[in-house]
Design a protein around this motif. Structure first.
Motif, PDB file in Angstrom:
ATOM      1  N   GLN A  32       1.166  -1.201   0.011  1.00 24.32           N
ATOM      2  CA  GLN A  32       0.138  -0.063  -0.166  1.00 24.32           C
ATOM      3  C   GLN A  32       0.680   1.144  -0.236  1.00 24.32           C
ATOM      4  N   ARG A  33       2.117   1.458   0.331  1.00 23.94           N
ATOM      5  CA  ARG A  33       2.895   2.114   0.644  1.00 23.94           C
ATOM      6  C   ARG A  33       3.328   2.820  -0.643  1.00 23.94           C
ATOM      7  N   VAL A  34       3.392   1.862  -1.721  1.00 23.05           N
ATOM      8  CA  VAL A  34       4.606   1.819  -2.254  1.00 23.05           C
ATOM      9  C   VAL A  34       3.558   2.370  -3.736  1.00 23.05           C
ATOM     10  N   LEU A  35       2.082   2.026  -3.702  1.00 23.35           N
ATOM     11  CA  LEU A  35       0.726   2.313  -4.124  1.00 23.35           C
ATOM     12  C   LEU A  35       0.382   3.707  -4.123  1.00 23.35           C
ATOM     13  N   ALA A  60       3.453   6.019  -5.264  1.00 23.91           N
ATOM     14  CA  ALA A  60       3.368   6.617  -7.104  1.00 23.91           C
ATOM     15  C   ALA A  60       1.520   7.752  -7.356  1.00 23.91           C
ATOM     16  N   PHE A  61       0.948   7.144  -6.801  1.00 28.25           N
ATOM     17  CA  PHE A  61      -0.127   7.797  -7.478  1.00 28.25           C
ATOM     18  C   PHE A  61      -0.382   9.230  -6.989  1.00 28.25           C
ATOM     19  N   ILE A  62       1.105   9.573  -5.695  1.00 29.94           N
ATOM     20  CA  ILE A  62       0.937  11.177  -5.442  1.00 29.94           C
ATOM     21  C   ILE A  62       2.336  11.368  -6.487  1.00 29.94           C
ATOM     22  N   ILE A  63       2.715  10.642  -6.326  1.00 32.72           N
ATOM     23  CA  ILE A  63       4.149  11.866  -8.078  1.00 32.72           C
ATOM     24  C   ILE A  63       3.541  11.408  -9.026  1.00 32.72           C
ATOM     25  N   LEU A  64       2.352  10.627  -9.678  1.00 35.22           N
ATOM     26  CA  LEU A  64       1.659  10.981 -10.334  1.00 35.22           C
ATOM     27  C   LEU A  64       0.727  11.873 -10.592  1.00 35.22           C
ATOM     28  N   GLY A  65      -0.077  11.904  -9.102  1.00 29.34           N
ATOM     29  CA  GLY A  65      -0.811  13.108  -8.759  1.00 29.34           C
ATOM     30  C   GLY A  65      -0.002  14.663  -9.120  1.00 29.34           C
ATOM     31  N   VAL A 125      -6.136   6.788  -4.466  1.00 33.52           N
ATOM     32  CA  VAL A 125      -6.179   5.357  -3.820  1.00 33.52           C
ATOM     33  C   VAL A 125      -5.815   5.996  -2.458  1.00 33.52           C
ATOM     34  N   MET A 126      -5.524   8.118  -2.171  1.00 28.54           N
ATOM     35  CA  MET A 126      -4.478   8.577  -1.528  1.00 28.54           C
ATOM     36  C   MET A 126      -5.758   7.990  -0.282  1.00 28.54           C
ATOM     37  N   TYR A 127      -6.455   8.880   0.434  1.00 30.77           N
ATOM     38  CA  TYR A 127      -7.686   9.048   1.258  1.00 30.77           C
ATOM     39  C   TYR A 127      -7.161   7.194   1.764  1.00 30.77           C
ATOM     40  N   PRO A 128      -7.880   6.509   1.404  1.00 32.16           N
ATOM     41  CA  PRO A 128      -7.773   4.988   2.204  1.00 32.16           C
ATOM     42  C   PRO A 128      -6.453   4.485   2.379  1.00 32.16           C
ATOM     43  N   GLY A 129      -5.471   4.565   1.381  1.00 31.04           N
ATOM     44  CA  GLY A 129      -4.198   4.654   1.660  1.00 31.04           C
ATOM     45  C   GLY A 129      -3.444   5.353   3.299  1.00 31.04           C
ATOM     46  N   VAL A 130      -4.263   7.162   3.465  1.00 31.45           N
ATOM     47  CA  VAL A 130      -3.591   7.336   4.617  1.00 31.45           C
ATOM     48  C   VAL A 130      -3.940   6.752   5.699  1.00 31.45           C
ATOM     49  N   LEU A 177       6.846   6.980   2.904  1.00 26.62           N
ATOM     50  CA  LEU A 177       8.379   6.685   3.232  1.00 26.62           C
ATOM     51  C   LEU A 177       8.244   6.139   4.277  1.00 26.62           C
ATOM     52  N   VAL A 178       7.368   6.885   5.790  1.00 27.35           N
ATOM     53  CA  VAL A 178       7.941   6.546   6.525  1.00 27.35           C
ATOM     54  C   VAL A 178       7.128   5.741   7.826  1.00 27.35           C
ATOM     55  N   ALA A 179       6.095   5.704   6.782  1.00 27.46           N
ATOM     56  CA  ALA A 179       4.659   4.516   7.588  1.00 27.46           C
ATOM     57  C   ALA A 179       5.450   3.026   7.923  1.00 27.46           C
TER      58      ALA A 179
END
Length: 415
Positions: free
Chosen positions: A294-297, A300-305, A333-338, A399-401
């Motif tokens: 999930q951290r990788v996903l 990746a979506f944040i960089i694309l964002g 995927v940001m909200y469910p990820g965090v 990165l740190v989770a």
């Protein structure tokens, strides 16, 4: 306990109504700006008035639900929405609009807190994950549909004739000729009134909150606020909602300001596509979460964002029309990820922790307001660059989770 398909449908309709009303602020903002002659910072106060109510209402709702029951709190949330929508259609001044937005937000906060446990009870625990994903899709559909309803109303009402469509004529008689957008809130109030009646006559099951849904006493709240982990993810939710609303709220105004695009048609259309992009991203995310950590996903979506946001702000008109919906896709995927990383990083008190995280929704109040202030000083484009900071913070979390429980993928070996 006997499951209730009827109640599941009612919950889905409630999710639709919540998103229908919540995410119209951005498409309406240019029209409200023109009607009330607002500066950008004052326009940014519109989402502030709405989302600040989440900070006020989220935690107390958990306590009051235990005392008064799910049905009573659901009806109260609906009542707040009905009264506040119709109050503004009767008294369409800026002070009343701000007050109405606050109570709309308070009503939505009440509903958000109570309907998830209700969905688990009505649909069954074994199906809760499936219905949760369905609810997210319905939520996105409401956000997708409301800009088109708004666009339809503001284009039809000015040309309404007494002998034409009776409903449109009725709306035209309520909304001032110079403020046809006010009719959207009359329609929203009618929608919530219909839901209110349906809920009032529907028999609710007794909702027993699970341990990880229950909000505990104030002593536990204060204890959690002394935890670094709680603050990290509270700010994370703040950053996510600030990111989402900090972009979607200003899409119509941005396109109007820099490209003279009609906010009632093009702006509303692109705002709707933002949510369509998010819905598509949710579908893809459901598959990718089975393949990637999930951290990788999330990273990746944040960089694309970040790339898509840069294209939207600095890439020209045609690029903006594509990149804003693409940025909506990236937020999926940001909200469910965090949220899931946060809940999986704390070993106990999940219900209270979730309540604290819900108050982080006030990011949707603060970030657009701050963007408006910056926009008045140096331009809206540069005010919206504030979102780079919120994206950067979520990327730092990725990165740190160090969650205690990692998401299971097809590559995870069973122990």
């Amino acid at each position: 306990m006997k499951r209730s398909p009827v109640l599941v449908i009612m919950v889905m309709l409630t999710f639709f109504a919540i998103s229908f009303l919540t995410n119209i602020i951005g498409p309406i903002m240019p029209a409200a700006n023109e009607s009330f002659h607002m500066s950008l910072w004052l326009a940014g106060f519109l989402p502030f008035a709405f989302f600040i109510a989440y900070g006020v209402g989220s935690l107390p709702t958990g306590y009051f639900t235990d005392i008064y029951g799910t049905k009573s709190i659901t009806l109260l949330g609906m009542l707040f929405a009905i009264i506040s929508c119709w109050l503004f259609t009767l008294i369409h001044t800026l002070p009343v609009y701000l007050i109405s937005l606050f109570f709309m937000g308070l009503g939505m906060a009440l509903l958000q807190v109570v309907i998830n446990p209700l969905l688990r009870t009505a649909g069954g625990e074994e199906h809760y994950s499936f219905f949760s994903v369905m609810a997210q899709m319905i939520f996105a559909c409401g956000s997708f549909g409301s800009p088109y309803v708004y666009s339809y109303l503001v284009t039809k009402l000015p040309a309404a004739e007494s002998g034409g469509d009776k409903f449109i004529s009725l709306l035209a008689s309520v909304a001032p000729a110079t403020m046809p957008w006010v009719a959207f809130y009359l329609v929203s109030g009618i929608m919530f009134a219909i839901l209110f009646v349906i809920i009032a006559i529907t028999k609710f099951p007794k909702v027993e909150l699970k341990e990880d849904e229950r909000v505990e006493g104030l002593a536990i709240v204060f204890e959690l606020f002394r935890s670094k982990t709680v603050w990290v993810y509270f700010i994370g939710i703040f950053a996510y909602v600030g990111t989402e609303q900090g972009v979607v709220v200003w899409i119509s105004k941005f396109l109007e300001t820099y490209y003279n695009a009609s906010p009632d048609t093009i702006g509303a259309h692109i705002s709707a596509l933002f949510w369509a992009g998010q819905a598509l991203g949710c579908i893809l995310g459901m598959f990718l979460i089975k393949l990637l950590d999930q951290r990788v996903l999330l990273g990746a979506f944040i960089i694309l964002g970040i790339i898509m946001l840069s294209c939207a702000l600095f890439g020209g008109y045609e690029m903006a029309l594509f990149a804003f919906p693409a940025f909506g896709f990236c937020t999926s995927v940001m909200y469910p990820g965090v949220l899931s990383l946060g809940l999986n990083s704390l070993s106990k008190h999940h219900g209270t922790f979730a309540g604290i995280l819900c108050t982080g929704i006030i990011g949707g109040a603060i970030i657009p307001f701050a963007e408006g202030i910056i926009g008045d000083m140096i331009g809206l484009k540069y005010g919206m660059c504030l979102v780079y900071l919120t994206l950067g913070y979520m990327f730092w979390i990725a990165l740190v989770a160090k969650p205690f429980i990692k998401n299971k993928t097809i590559f995870t070996k069973d122990k």
